[in-house]
Design a protein around this motif. Structure first.
Motif, short mmCIF file in Angstrom:
data_model
loop_
_atom_site.label_atom_id
_atom_site.label_comp_id
_atom_site.label_asym_id
_atom_site.label_seq_id
_atom_site.Cartn_x
_atom_site.Cartn_y
_atom_site.Cartn_z
N ASP A 207 0.66 -1.18 -0.10
CA ASP A 207 0.07 0.00 0.04
C ASP A 207 0.89 1.32 0.12
O ASP A 207 1.41 1.74 1.09
CB ASP A 207 -0.95 -0.11 1.22
CG ASP A 207 -1.71 1.21 1.40
OD1 ASP A 207 -2.08 1.77 0.27
OD2 ASP A 207 -2.30 1.24 2.23
N THR A 238 -3.29 5.31 -5.20
CA THR A 238 -4.44 6.07 -5.10
C THR A 238 -3.89 7.55 -5.49
O THR A 238 -2.66 8.04 -5.60
CB THR A 238 -5.01 6.33 -3.86
OG1 THR A 238 -6.01 7.28 -3.85
CG2 THR A 238 -3.92 6.74 -2.88
N SER A 240 -5.41 10.07 -4.43
CA SER A 240 -6.04 11.02 -3.18
C SER A 240 -5.15 11.72 -2.61
O SER A 240 -5.21 12.91 -2.31
CB SER A 240 -6.24 10.04 -2.12
OG SER A 240 -7.64 9.34 -2.48
C1 PLP Z 1 -1.56 4.05 3.88
C2 PLP Z 1 -2.72 4.51 3.23
N1 PLP Z 1 -3.41 3.45 2.49
C3 PLP Z 1 -4.54 4.02 1.68
C4 PLP Z 1 -5.38 5.15 1.99
C5 PLP Z 1 -6.65 5.30 1.39
O1 PLP Z 1 -6.76 5.93 0.11
P1 PLP Z 1 -7.86 6.63 -0.61
O2 PLP Z 1 -8.21 7.70 0.38
O3 PLP Z 1 -7.59 6.76 -1.85
O4 PLP Z 1 -8.91 5.55 -0.17
C6 PLP Z 1 -4.58 6.09 2.74
C7 PLP Z 1 -5.35 7.34 3.19
O5 PLP Z 1 -5.04 8.02 3.93
C8 PLP Z 1 -3.53 5.74 3.45
O6 PLP Z 1 -2.73 6.49 4.38
#
Ligand code: PLP
Length: 401
Positions: A207, A238, A240
């Protein structure tokens, strides 16, 4: 009154203190410096460019942007993404790529496909709560493994696994600028992790939402690059953190043999990822704006991290130590004066500062002496104010007020 016939798995739905802080903070009426959420700075979201793109990509002539999309992702986004990733540590091919509703859906797909009730899942301790909560929602048993400044201490995994008496089905790691600690797994440990996963037949859920936000130090190859297409590595990414979290667009890069299974799983979840959001991201990538945007983010976040470290030295230097991330969003602060960060939270909120308490990052509730601060979303001036407020709260906590 009848009792609701909940499924056994419903008791494993533990939720996320991190996400709940969004509504908690929205309901506060006084000024709060927000170090809690892992959100990009509002001013770091390229909203003007996205608005321009939306006018054409989502305008009157683009009625097809409001239909259902292909489950594996809208072709323009898939193509633009493959191009953007070329030459990076995350370069991939169409048969491995799946567009998802943010990183969270990638994690959900991974745990859903690999975890049966009772399976052992190794998670970092501390870890990103939403990831470990997703594993728990599929009734995993978690094994918490410690971190140091070089990320997950992979060398300790064989002993932990021997003590557990069984091998893990999944190893969940955030190898780069880890959430919450900010640490990065060394190359040697990445290699060892892939070796161990092969020895045990375990899937690595890799991740890595922050890898493109390196603002200091030399690059470390992504786990997917280290693993060179090993089917045991399932990579979740992502937009994001690098464009905007509200778009809810991300991707998974996984063995081609999983593609149809992921499509089936996603069709049983949400049919397809939001198409207007995919079109916006595709146009943004296609316009070539990402590289300049990322360069700007890296400069800004480097500046903000240093501002936070300065504020911590100035106001908490005698009662805390903290990590030194080379990218990403987070600092992990450990208090040395015995104050419990979970108990302190209300006082801190009253003083006008929000953070995430350490125990939120451990399913077994460790880290009462620690807290996560996001340095990315506040200006240096606000950061200094927030850390001063944090000091006041800690002093009140230490005095038992
Ligand atoms: C380590 C980690 N994985 C996954 C995510 C989730 O990402 P998304 O907001 O795109 O679902 C985050 C978001 O804070 C994260 O910090």
């Amino acid at each position: 009154m009848s009792v609701l016939p909940l499924a056994a798995r419903a008791t494993g739905l533990v939720g996320s203190v991190i996400d709940s802080s969004t509504s908690l903070l929205a309901s506060q009426t006084h000024d709060i410096v927000r170090f809690a959420m892992g959100s990009p700075a509002a001013e770091a979201v390229p909203s003007a460019v996205l608005a321009e793109i939306a006018a054409t990509a989502l305008g009157a002539a683009a009625a097809d942007a409001y239909g259902y999309a292909a489950t594996e992702g809208d072709p323009p986004l898939r193509e633009a993404l493959l191009k953007v990733l070329e030459g990076t540590s995350d370069a991939t091919t169409a048969d491995r790529l799946m567009i998802t509703a943010g990183g969270m859906q990638g994690l959900d797909l991974g745990f859903k496909m690999f975890v049966d009730p009772g399976d052992l899942v190794i998670v970092e301790s501390p870890t990103y709560t939403n990831g470990s909560s997703t594993a728990l929602s599929y009734q995993a048993e978690l094994l918490e493994a410690p971190l140091d400044d070089d990320g997950l201490i992979v060398e300790q995994l064989p002993d932990l696994v021997a003590q557990a008496g069984r091998t893990p089905k999944v190893i969940y790691t955030i190898p780069t600028f880890q959430n919450p600690s900010g640490t990065t797994m060394s190359l040697r440990r990445r290699q060892l992790l892939v070796e161990l996963a092969n020895r045990w037949g375990s899937v690595i859920i890799d991740d890595d939402p922050y890898g493109l936000l390196r603002f200091e130090g030399g690059p470390v190859p992504s786990l997917r690059e280290v693993a060179a297409g090993d089917p045991l590595v399932f990579s979740v990414r992502t937009f994001s953190k690098i464009i905007a979290p509200g778009l809810r667009v991300g991707w998974v890069d996984a063995d081609p043999g999983l593609q149809q299974l992921m499509i089936n799983a996603k069709q049983a979840m949400d049919t397809c990822t939001n198409l207007p959001a995919q079109r916006l991201v595709a146009e943004f990538l296609g316009s070539g704006a990402l590289a300049g945007h990322l360069a700007g983010l890296r400069d800004e976040y480097r500046h903000r991290k240093h501002a936070m470290q300065q504020a911590l030295s100035d106001h908490l230097g005698d009662i805390a130590h903290w990590t030194d991330p080379q990218g990403g969003f987070f600092l992990w602060v450990t208090l040395t004066n015995g104050v419990d960060t979970q108990q302190l939270f209300e006082t801190a909120l009253a003083e006008g500062v929000a953070y995430i308490p350490g125990p939120a990052f451990s399913a077994s509730g460790r880290f009462h002496d620690a807290l996560r601060l996001c340095f990315a979303s506040t200006t240096p001036e606000r950061t200094d104010l927030g850390v001063r407020r944090l000091r006041r709260a800690i002093d009140r906590g230490a005095a038992g007020q």
